[in-house]
Scaffold this motif. Structure first.
Motif, PDB file in Angstrom:
ATOM      1  N   GLY A 155      -3.457  -2.893 -12.780  1.00 50.10           N
ATOM      2  CA  GLY A 155      -3.090  -1.697 -11.574  1.00 50.10           C
ATOM      3  C   GLY A 155      -3.588  -2.076 -10.219  1.00 50.10           C
ATOM      4  N   ARG A 156      -4.411  -3.144 -10.111  1.00 49.27           N
ATOM      5  CA  ARG A 156      -4.788  -3.515  -8.881  1.00 49.27           C
ATOM      6  C   ARG A 156      -3.617  -4.299  -8.112  1.00 49.27           C
ATOM      7  NH1 ARG A 156     -10.952  -5.624 -10.383  1.00 49.27           N
ATOM      8  NH2 ARG A 156     -11.755  -3.904 -11.120  1.00 49.27           N
ATOM      9  N   LEU A 157      -2.745  -5.111  -8.902  1.00 48.34           N
ATOM     10  CA  LEU A 157      -1.692  -5.617  -8.262  1.00 48.34           C
ATOM     11  C   LEU A 157      -0.484  -4.885  -7.775  1.00 48.34           C
ATOM     12  CD1 LEU A 157      -1.493  -8.368 -11.237  1.00 48.34           C
ATOM     13  CD2 LEU A 157      -3.135  -8.433  -8.942  1.00 48.34           C
ATOM     14  N   PRO A 158       0.110  -5.248  -6.697  1.00 41.54           N
ATOM     15  CA  PRO A 158       1.278  -4.512  -6.310  1.00 41.54           C
ATOM     16  C   PRO A 158       2.341  -4.841  -7.097  1.00 41.54           C
ATOM     17  CG  PRO A 158       1.143  -6.536  -5.024  1.00 41.54           C
ATOM     18  CD  PRO A 158      -0.290  -6.312  -5.665  1.00 41.54           C
ATOM     19  N   ASP A 159       3.421  -3.851  -7.098  1.00 36.41           N
ATOM     20  CA  ASP A 159       4.528  -3.871  -7.999  1.00 36.41           C
ATOM     21  C   ASP A 159       5.133  -5.424  -8.032  1.00 36.41           C
ATOM     22  OD1 ASP A 159       3.782  -1.401  -8.730  1.00 36.41           O
ATOM     23  OD2 ASP A 159       5.754  -0.331  -8.213  1.00 36.41           O
ATOM     24  N   GLU A 160       5.254  -5.939  -6.795  1.00 32.47           N
ATOM     25  CA  GLU A 160       6.086  -7.083  -6.533  1.00 32.47           C
ATOM     26  C   GLU A 160       5.354  -8.213  -7.236  1.00 32.47           C
ATOM     27  OE1 GLU A 160       6.707  -4.404  -3.353  1.00 32.47           O
ATOM     28  OE2 GLU A 160       5.240  -4.950  -4.311  1.00 32.47           O
TER      29      GLU A 160
ATOM     30  N   VAL B 103      10.075  -0.924  -6.425  1.00 27.74           N
ATOM     31  CA  VAL B 103      10.773  -2.256  -7.131  1.00 27.74           C
ATOM     32  C   VAL B 103      11.559  -2.113  -8.434  1.00 27.74           C
ATOM     33  CG1 VAL B 103       9.656  -4.270  -8.546  1.00 27.74           C
ATOM     34  CG2 VAL B 103       8.676  -3.589  -6.580  1.00 27.74           C
ATOM     35  N   ILE B 104      11.238  -0.990  -9.163  1.00 25.82           N
ATOM     36  CA  ILE B 104      12.046  -0.542 -10.087  1.00 25.82           C
ATOM     37  C   ILE B 104      13.354   0.495  -9.765  1.00 25.82           C
ATOM     38  CG2 ILE B 104      12.343   0.662 -12.521  1.00 25.82           C
ATOM     39  CD1 ILE B 104       9.214   0.048 -12.919  1.00 25.82           C
ATOM     40  N   HIS B 105      13.142   1.229  -8.897  1.00 25.70           N
ATOM     41  CA  HIS B 105      14.241   2.201  -8.397  1.00 25.70           C
ATOM     42  C   HIS B 105      14.878   1.582  -7.521  1.00 25.70           C
ATOM     43  CE1 HIS B 105      15.820   5.743  -6.939  1.00 25.70           C
ATOM     44  NE2 HIS B 105      15.622   6.463  -7.892  1.00 25.70           N
TER      45      HIS B 105
ATOM     46  N   GLN C  36       6.921 -10.620 -10.413  1.00 24.67           N
ATOM     47  CA  GLN C  36       6.663 -12.138 -10.485  1.00 24.67           C
ATOM     48  C   GLN C  36       5.979 -12.538 -11.707  1.00 24.67           C
ATOM     49  OE1 GLN C  36       4.965 -13.007  -6.657  1.00 24.67           O
ATOM     50  NE2 GLN C  36       7.068 -13.449  -5.872  1.00 24.67           N
ATOM     51  N   ILE C  37       4.984 -11.966 -12.167  1.00 22.73           N
ATOM     52  CA  ILE C  37       4.430 -12.318 -13.210  1.00 22.73           C
ATOM     53  C   ILE C  37       5.375 -12.156 -14.671  1.00 22.73           C
ATOM     54  CG2 ILE C  37       2.494 -11.869 -15.079  1.00 22.73           C
ATOM     55  CD1 ILE C  37       0.826 -10.936 -12.614  1.00 22.73           C
ATOM     56  N   LEU C  38       6.060 -11.131 -14.802  1.00 23.50           N
ATOM     57  CA  LEU C  38       6.897 -10.773 -15.639  1.00 23.50           C
ATOM     58  C   LEU C  38       7.951 -11.803 -15.684  1.00 23.50           C
ATOM     59  CD1 LEU C  38       7.229  -6.825 -15.831  1.00 23.50           C
ATOM     60  CD2 LEU C  38       5.701  -8.493 -17.205  1.00 23.50           C
ATOM     61  N   GLU C  39       8.286 -12.502 -14.842  1.00 23.91           N
ATOM     62  CA  GLU C  39       9.551 -13.527 -14.879  1.00 23.91           C
ATOM     63  C   GLU C  39       9.050 -14.629 -15.504  1.00 23.91           C
ATOM     64  OE1 GLU C  39      10.119 -14.107 -10.717  1.00 23.91           O
ATOM     65  OE2 GLU C  39      11.129 -12.255 -10.239  1.00 23.91           O
ATOM     66  N   TYR C  40       7.755 -14.828 -15.907  1.00 20.65           N
ATOM     67  CA  TYR C  40       7.366 -15.970 -16.699  1.00 20.65           C
ATOM     68  C   TYR C  40       7.392 -15.517 -18.021  1.00 20.65           C
ATOM     69  CZ  TYR C  40       5.922 -18.204 -12.436  1.00 20.65           C
ATOM     70  OH  TYR C  40       5.975 -18.863 -11.050  1.00 20.65           O
TER      71      TYR C  40
ATOM     72  N   TYR D  27       6.689  -0.115 -19.610  1.00 15.03           N
ATOM     73  CA  TYR D  27       8.219  -0.057 -20.195  1.00 15.03           C
ATOM     74  C   TYR D  27       9.100   0.018 -19.248  1.00 15.03           C
ATOM     75  CZ  TYR D  27      11.928   1.993 -22.789  1.00 15.03           C
ATOM     76  OH  TYR D  27      13.031   2.459 -23.228  1.00 15.03           O
ATOM     77  N   ALA D  28       8.893   0.956 -18.380  1.00 10.27           N
ATOM     78  CA  ALA D  28       9.996   1.148 -17.394  1.00 10.27           C
ATOM     79  C   ALA D  28      10.340  -0.532 -16.531  1.00 10.27           C
ATOM     80  CB  ALA D  28       9.557   1.803 -16.086  1.00 10.27           C
ATOM     81  N   PHE D  29       9.007  -1.368 -16.425  1.00 14.76           N
ATOM     82  CA  PHE D  29       9.260  -2.827 -15.685  1.00 14.76           C
ATOM     83  C   PHE D  29      10.065  -3.293 -16.719  1.00 14.76           C
ATOM     84  CE2 PHE D  29       6.290  -2.296 -12.206  1.00 14.76           C
ATOM     85  CZ  PHE D  29       6.935  -3.486 -11.313  1.00 14.76           C
ATOM     86  N   CYS D  30       9.710  -3.328 -18.073  1.00 15.60           N
ATOM     87  CA  CYS D  30      10.614  -4.495 -19.123  1.00 15.60           C
ATOM     88  C   CYS D  30      11.760  -4.027 -19.326  1.00 15.60           C
ATOM     89  CB  CYS D  30       9.799  -4.530 -20.147  1.00 15.60           C
ATOM     90  SG  CYS D  30       7.945  -5.180 -20.090  1.00 15.60           S
ATOM     91  N   GLN D  31      12.358  -2.739 -18.672  1.00 17.31           N
ATOM     92  CA  GLN D  31      13.761  -2.392 -18.793  1.00 17.31           C
ATOM     93  C   GLN D  31      14.468  -3.225 -17.539  1.00 17.31           C
ATOM     94  OE1 GLN D  31      15.379  -0.376 -21.132  1.00 17.31           O
ATOM     95  NE2 GLN D  31      13.270  -0.579 -22.301  1.00 17.31           N
ATOM     96  N   LEU D  32      13.988  -3.467 -16.566  1.00 13.78           N
ATOM     97  CA  LEU D  32      14.418  -4.114 -15.513  1.00 13.78           C
ATOM     98  C   LEU D  32      15.561  -5.203 -15.881  1.00 13.78           C
ATOM     99  CD1 LEU D  32      11.995  -4.550 -12.587  1.00 13.78           C
ATOM    100  CD2 LEU D  32      14.010  -3.260 -12.557  1.00 13.78           C
TER     101      LEU D  32
END
Length: 494
Positions: A64-69, A145-147, A73-77, A94-99
């Protein structure tokens, strides 16, 4: 996992109370009355200041210390199994992984083959039925980032394509002669309203008709080659912020149609543009014509056409909004490298419209217009342009070299060889090839174009000398310091 079909997306308006009594705020530049509730209940980041309970982000721990952006970027890997597993750890992830952009990238990187479109990239990758989604409440997730990508899908394009000032309107004519084009309009955008009606494809080609005739024929849509029937499914049911754009250069061969002056030709270049000098290259000319098909919101971000060519774009079905700037303009939100080889602009057309449209349309030289079905638009050499489909449609486009812009094309081929595109790899020097063909067929045109380039070069040199205060006396005495431009790789001013 419990699945629900056809999640309801009720619209909300600014100041309305929704989702358990929380105020739903609009994202900057997007009117909330045109945006339905996010299917998972995700809200813009600003809404968290009105939240009464804990937010989902609090469950992230150290992450949670990391910004959404940075989280994105981490999830892109992540690969497909990892992204799927991460999505069941907490509501926020879960919401992020639905992008869907994450799943689109995985589909393309893994070179997956789709047999059917399932309504989203995630459903297509995981082979989940169209319209089905896990019933998980993410109303305590607050993230731009999600919305924002979801909201950009629902921007009202009509807001940007209407209320065009008289000064900005692209000029419209029923017809135009070649003499008028060559004398007054080869360097200006315009729309012709009575030019292509005699093409057999006008009134014959429609999206349903192409689906019927070429259902199993594969066409290029950006990074995928899909049968037209599959692309049609995608067109009818997608929520991509930037939908895939079918842009196929080999359509004539794939569809077995004739183009040009043959008696059975389905269309031909309009006579008003005159001869296309790149025709001298024959089979060695670069790619120059394309079939374009796309859903609403699809289009092209700001760019110039390749190799300093001019172009025309004929709309057979639908309508397109164009916003254009002269070659030397500084387009807001578009950043060009010093050598003009790289162009950086926002990731999507919607983002540019939201952030820069109002600023751009008041700049000198800006022109705008809507090209409707049965109309054709001229894109002059070197002009910046953005185009977006206001509705699903079909268009044909072709790049060409008119006499009046031969000098621009020669300059580009000669002075920017690293930026020349479309030629076959075995052609070592497109400039030498084109010059040779011109010398054999139209030596007078070549001589005139080279003389024009020399005049431009001398004009630049003279302006530079004036800028540095060089005097005639210094020249006569042989003193001072002088610069020679010669064959330097410079921007030419059309």
């Amino acid at each position: 996992m419990l699945l629900t079909k056809d999640v309801t997306r009720a619209g909300v308006s600014g100041g309305a109370i929704a989702n358990g009594g929380e105020l739903v705020m609009s994202i900057t530049g997007i009117s909330s009355d045109s945006i339905p509730v996010h299917p998972l209940g995700v809200k813009p980041l600003g809404n968290q200041y009105f939240a009464s309970g804990p937010t989902a982000r609090q469950s992230l721990g150290s992450l949670g210390r990391l910004p959404d952006e940075m989280i994105l970027q981490i999830l892109e890997y992540f690969d497909i199994p990892s992204l799927k597993k991460l999505g069941i750890t907490c509501h926020f992830l879960y919401a992020f992984c639905q992008l869907d952009e994450l799943w689109k990238a995985l589909f393309l990187e893994d070179n997956l083959q789709a047999t059917a479109w399932k309504g989203s990239w995630r459903n297509t990758v995981l082979n989940i039925p169209s319209g089905w989604r896990a019933e998980i409440d993410c109303s305590n997730v607050f993230s731009d980032v999600i919305h924002r990508p979801f909201a950009c899908t629902y921007i009202a394009l009509g807001k940007y394509s209407s209320c065009i000032s008289k000064a900005n309107q692209i000029k419209r004519f029923e017809q135009l002669s070649y003499d008028d084009f060559a004398r007054s309009w080869s360097s200006k955008p315009f729309i012709l309203t009575d030019c292509i009606q005699r093409w057999p494809v006008c009134g014959d080609w429609s999206i349903p008709e192409l689906t019927k005739r070429y259902s199993n024929v594969e066409f290029r849509a950006e990074a995928v080659d899909w049968p037209f029937s599959l692309y049609h499914e995608y067109m009818l049911n997608n929520e991509d912020e930037s939908p895939l754009y079918l842009f196929d250069k080999g359509f004539a061969e794939k569809m077995d149609v004739r183009i040009g002056q043959a008696t059975d030709a389905v269309y031909w270049p309009p006579e008003c543009f005159g001869q296309d000098l790149f025709e001298l290259l024959g089979e060695e000319r670069p790619a120059h014509r394309w079939l374009i098909v796309g859903p609403k919101r699809s289009g092209s971000t700001f760019h110039k056409d390749p190799n300093a060519t001019s172009a025309w774009n004929a709309v057979l079905e639908g309508s397109k909004y164009w916003i254009m700037f002269p070659p030397t303009a500084q387009v807001p939100g578009v950043y060009v490298s010093e050598d003009n080889s790289e162009v950086t602009s926002p990731l999507s057309i919607a983002e540019w419209l939201l952030e820069f449209h109002a600023e751009a349309r008041v700049l000198p030289g800006c022109v705008e217009g809507v090209c409707k079905a049965g109309e054709i638009l001229h894109v002059p050499s070197g002009w910046w342009h953005l185009v977006v489909n206001l509705e699903a449609g079909i268009a044909l486009t072709q790049n060409f070299v008119p006499n009046s812009h031969l000098a621009d094309v020669l300059s580009f081929l000669r002075d920017r060889p690293d930026q020349v595109t479309g030629f076959k790899r075995n052609i070592e020097s497109p400039y030498a090839l084109f010059e040779q063909r011109l010398k054999a067929q139209y030596p007078h045109l070549l001589d005139d174009a080279l003389a024009e380039l020399e005049r431009r070069n001398l004009s630049k040199k003279r302006k530079w000398e004036e800028a540095i205060g060089k005097t005639n006396e210094a020249e006569e005495n042989g003193g001072g310091f002088s610069f020679g431009f010669g064959d330097e790789d410079e921007d030419e001013i059309p």
